[in-house]
Design an enzyme around this catalytic site. Structure first.
Site, PDB file in Angstrom:
ATOM      1  N   SER A 283      18.519 -30.951  -0.644  1.00  0.00           N
ATOM      2  CA  SER A 283      17.156 -30.426  -0.681  1.00  0.00           C
ATOM      3  C   SER A 283      17.131 -29.021  -0.391  1.00  0.00           C
ATOM      4  O   SER A 283      17.520 -28.358   0.553  1.00  0.00           O
ATOM      5  CB  SER A 283      16.104 -31.167   0.423  1.00  0.00           C
ATOM      6  OG  SER A 283      16.090 -32.453  -0.069  1.00  0.00           O
TER       7      SER A 283
ATOM      8  N   ASP B 296       6.562 -28.618  -3.882  1.00  0.00           N
ATOM      9  CA  ASP B 296       7.421 -28.780  -2.686  1.00  0.00           C
ATOM     10  C   ASP B 296       8.443 -27.550  -2.475  1.00  0.00           C
ATOM     11  O   ASP B 296       9.765 -27.594  -2.952  1.00  0.00           O
ATOM     12  CB  ASP B 296       8.462 -30.008  -2.892  1.00  0.00           C
ATOM     13  CG  ASP B 296       9.516 -30.258  -1.806  1.00  0.00           C
ATOM     14  OD1 ASP B 296      10.301 -30.987  -2.011  1.00  0.00           O
ATOM     15  OD2 ASP B 296       9.052 -29.485  -0.874  1.00  0.00           O
TER      16      ASP B 296
ATOM     17  N   HIS C 246       9.525 -29.474   2.132  1.00  0.00           N
ATOM     18  CA  HIS C 246       9.787 -30.887   3.101  1.00  0.00           C
ATOM     19  C   HIS C 246      10.892 -30.546   3.889  1.00  0.00           C
ATOM     20  O   HIS C 246      11.135 -31.648   4.932  1.00  0.00           O
ATOM     21  CB  HIS C 246       9.979 -31.991   2.023  1.00  0.00           C
ATOM     22  CG  HIS C 246      11.173 -32.111   1.229  1.00  0.00           C
ATOM     23  ND1 HIS C 246      11.512 -31.802   0.135  1.00  0.00           N
ATOM     24  CD2 HIS C 246      12.517 -32.520   1.926  1.00  0.00           C
ATOM     25  CE1 HIS C 246      12.993 -32.088  -0.222  1.00  0.00           C
ATOM     26  NE2 HIS C 246      13.531 -32.600   0.742  1.00  0.00           N
TER      27      HIS C 246
END
Lengths: 429, 251
Positions: free
Chosen positions: B198, B104, B42
């Protein structure tokens, strides 16, 4: 009075038969049947005046060139013959029968009644003379015969003898053996055999007849039937025949043609020869230092090749090119195609770089020649060697850096993972 | 990183910072081998329209739109050991779902290899699943408490949470924790990753080999550091074959 008879069968009788025959009469019957047949004559009735050796009345049976029988009387005696039950066979396809009565008869004789028929001649079983019989196989049929040949033979134009196809024998080796077809069995008839020895210019072919030598000849004329002829360059040799082989022949030529001719008769066992070729001699060679020559011979001649190789740890060097072996050849003019190269110690040269790796030489002056050693290592602690080897490479006799495990292949330096140089405190629980 | 501590320089040499051309960091990552960065999928596409969560190629960020910095400690200040590397291409996991954050994980191939040293070193891939209850370390330059960004790289040390427990915790929010995810954190909350972390590494020590390996990459969560809201990470062991197929990297 002559009667021509051409049928395949028929019968003849004395004049007036079955009444007695007249005196002083003569009748001739000429019987002709087709070629391939003979004539069988047999009497059903025979009653002639008898006389000593049938000089009065008789029935004479003959061919063009022989008398087959002379009959008279009523029964056979030591001086007279009567046909009785026997048939008379002609050897060929013609038979002549003559009936003769003289001018007087002591009593009434009823004469004769005879029949004839054409009979096939089995040429295959009857032909005796070589001239006419089949060379290999004979096949009779009514009225004739034909010949055939064994496998590998061809029927000659005379329809009788069997020849072989032997016109394309090519020999290109430096040595060889040449024989007549089927040697040592009798060679085929009616054959023209060509043997060609074709070598490179510079060779000189020598011929040597061996074993037996048996070619049909003639006591007075030189080889009129079968013969060998040899052509070498501009020279022609032969014809050769008989039982005494010619001596060794040094043709001084690189191209030799041998013709072997056989006619349509004879049962001779033929010939065998060996040939060899030699060229000009080349000087004797000395092996290079730290090297050897193979094959090592006392003498070398045209076309001979030698291989030069070096001792372990040395390489052949020719015009600054390294190689494992080098070949030189003895040329037509007796010189060598190349000079003998030298043997230089194998040099592995600078080792290949190893990405993320280091090279250390085991010798102070960074030697790279045969048996020198280097060691590959990875940029520690960030890279590690894969596979996990010592990294030691030795200069092999082949001139390549070689590792005991990987051979010529290099290891790889892989990044070390998960091992920070700054370690942290033990994990808290 | 919520409730974290400053990283001691050199203890996390695999960490990578993904930055925009202007130098703004937007995600973390980990060096694999010498040519690859593993991060969250992402991180590698623009924000999608909530109404239309279908990912198009045009949504992917272009290799020239960002760069990788290794050997980094300070968030904004430059470090003496930092290495700036351009990107050759990016590869998202084929089964990545931008709506559920399944799979992800994304791979970034570098145009050039970095020079390895005490501050730049790859992380190992897992040889197997982590031990039950293993402690893991998560690090990044993401938001701290009160939404402030840190000056330097921060890290937390938290336990891996049982998968069922984590599933239950998020079931109430109708969020699905799938097999390609792994959770970590304290039940009472506190220590957690947060926005900006992230793609960053979750690592643990393989005691037998004495090497650190990558357990997960920071993926999602409900807010940051809240009670019963564990951090959810992309589970590397689950997608190791895919990663090795693409990168060819072996430990």
């Amino acid at each position: 009075h002559t009667v021509e008879l051409n049928d395949m069968f028929g019968h003849i009788q004395s004049p007036g038969y079955p009444d007695s025959y007249p005196s002083d009469s003569e009748v001739m019957w000429n019987i002709t049947v087709p070629e391939g047949f003979r004539i069988k004559l047999y009497f059903m009735h025979f009653d002639l005046e008898s006389s000593y050796l049938c000089e009065y009345d008789y029935v004479k049976v003959e061919t063009e060139d022989q008398v087959l029988a002379n009959f008279c009387g009523r029964e056979t005696t030591d001086t007279e013959q009567t046909p009785g039950q026997e048939a008379i066979l002609s050897p060929g396809s013609f038979m002549s029968i003559t009936f003769r009565s003289d001018f007087s008869n002591e009593e009434r004789y009823t004469g004769f009644d005879a029949h004839y028929m054409a009979m096939d001649v089995d040429e295959c079983t009857e032909r005796e003379d070589e001239e006419l019989s089949c060379d290999h196989y004979c096949h009779n049929y009514i009225g004739g015969y034909y010949c055939s040949c064994r496998f590998g033979y061809l029927l000659h134009t005379d329809n009788r003898t069997c020849r072989v196809e032997c016109s394309d024998n090519l020999f290109t080796q430096r040595t060889g053996i040449i024989t007549s077809p089927d040697f040592p069995n009798p060679y085929p008839k009616s054959s023209e055999c060509f043997y060609t020895i074709e070598l490179e210019e510079g060779f000189r072919v020598s011929l040597q007849f061996e074993d037996l030598f048996d070619i049909e000849d003639h006591p007075d004329v030189s080889c009129p039937y079968d013969y060998i002829k040899i052509k070498a360059g501009l020279k022609s040799l032969g014809p050769f025949c008989g039982e005494k082989a010619p001596g060794p022949i040094n043709t001084q030529s690189h191209s030799v043609q041998i013709l072997f001719h056989s006619d349509n008769s004879g049962e001779n066992r033929g010939w065998k020869l060996s040939y060899s070729a030699a060229g000009n001699d080349c000087p004797v060679l000395q092996p290079p230092v730290h090297g050897k020559i193979e094959p090592l011979q006392a003498k070398y001649s045209f076309k001979d090749q030698v291989l030069i190789s070096c001792d372990t740890g040395y390489k052949v060097q020719k015009d600054n090119v390294e190689m494992d072996t080098f070949q030189v050849e003895c040329l037509k003019d007796g010189s060598w195609s190349n000079k003998i190269p030298i043997c230089k110690v194998a040099d592995c040269r600078a080792p290949a770089e190893l990405e993320h790796g280091l090279i250390t030489f085991s010798t102070r002056n960074n030697l790279t020649t045969y048996k020198s050693e280097i060691r590959y290592s990875c940029q520690q602690p960030y890279y590690k060697m894969l596979p996990n080897i010592t990294g030691i490479y030795t200069c092999s006799a082949q001139g390549t850096w070689t590792n005991k495990i990987l051979g010529r292949k290099l290891p790889t330096c892989l990044p070390v993972c998960g091992l920070p140089k700054v370690s942290r405190k033990l994990m808290a629980r | 990183i919520f409730n974290g501590r400053q990283v001691q320089k050199g203890t996390t040499p695999w960490i990578a910072m993904l930055t925009h051309p202007g130098g703004q960091p937007f995600c973390g990552g980990s060096l694999l081998g010498t040519n690859w960065i593993v991060t969250a999928a992402h991180c590698l596409h623009q924000l999608l329209d909530p109404e239309n969560q279908i990912l198009h190629d045009s949504d992917l960020i272009r290799p020239s739109d960002f760069k990788i910095i290794l050997g980094k400690h300070w968030r904004l200040q430059s470090d003496e050991n930092e290495q700036h590397l351009m990107v050759k291409r990016i590869i998202l996991h084929p089964l990545y779902s931008p709506t559920t954050f399944e799979n992800d994980v994304g791979l970034v191939e570098l145009l050039k290899s970095p020079m390895l040293n005490d501050f730049v070193m790859p992380i190992c891939l897992p040889e197997g699943p982590p031990e039950e209850g293993a402690m893991v370390i998560v690090s990044g330059w993401g938001k701290q408490f009160l939404q402030r960004f840190p000056d330097t790289l921060m890290e937390i040390e938290i336990p891996i949470v049982d998968h069922r427990t984590c599933q239950d915790a998020y079931a109430q929010l109708r969020k699905n924790v799938t097999a390609d995810m792994i959770c970590a954190g304290e039940k009472e909350g506190g220590k957690d990753a947060c926005a900006g972390d992230s793609g960053g590494p979750m690592v643990t020590l393989d005691k037998e080999r004495g090497q650190w390996y990558l357990v997960g990459t920071v993926s999602w969560g409900d807010d940051c550091g809240k009670k019963d809201r564990y951090g959810v990470y992309s589970y590397i062991h689950h997608n190791k074959n895919w990663i090795q197929m693409v990168t060819g990297v072996r430990n």
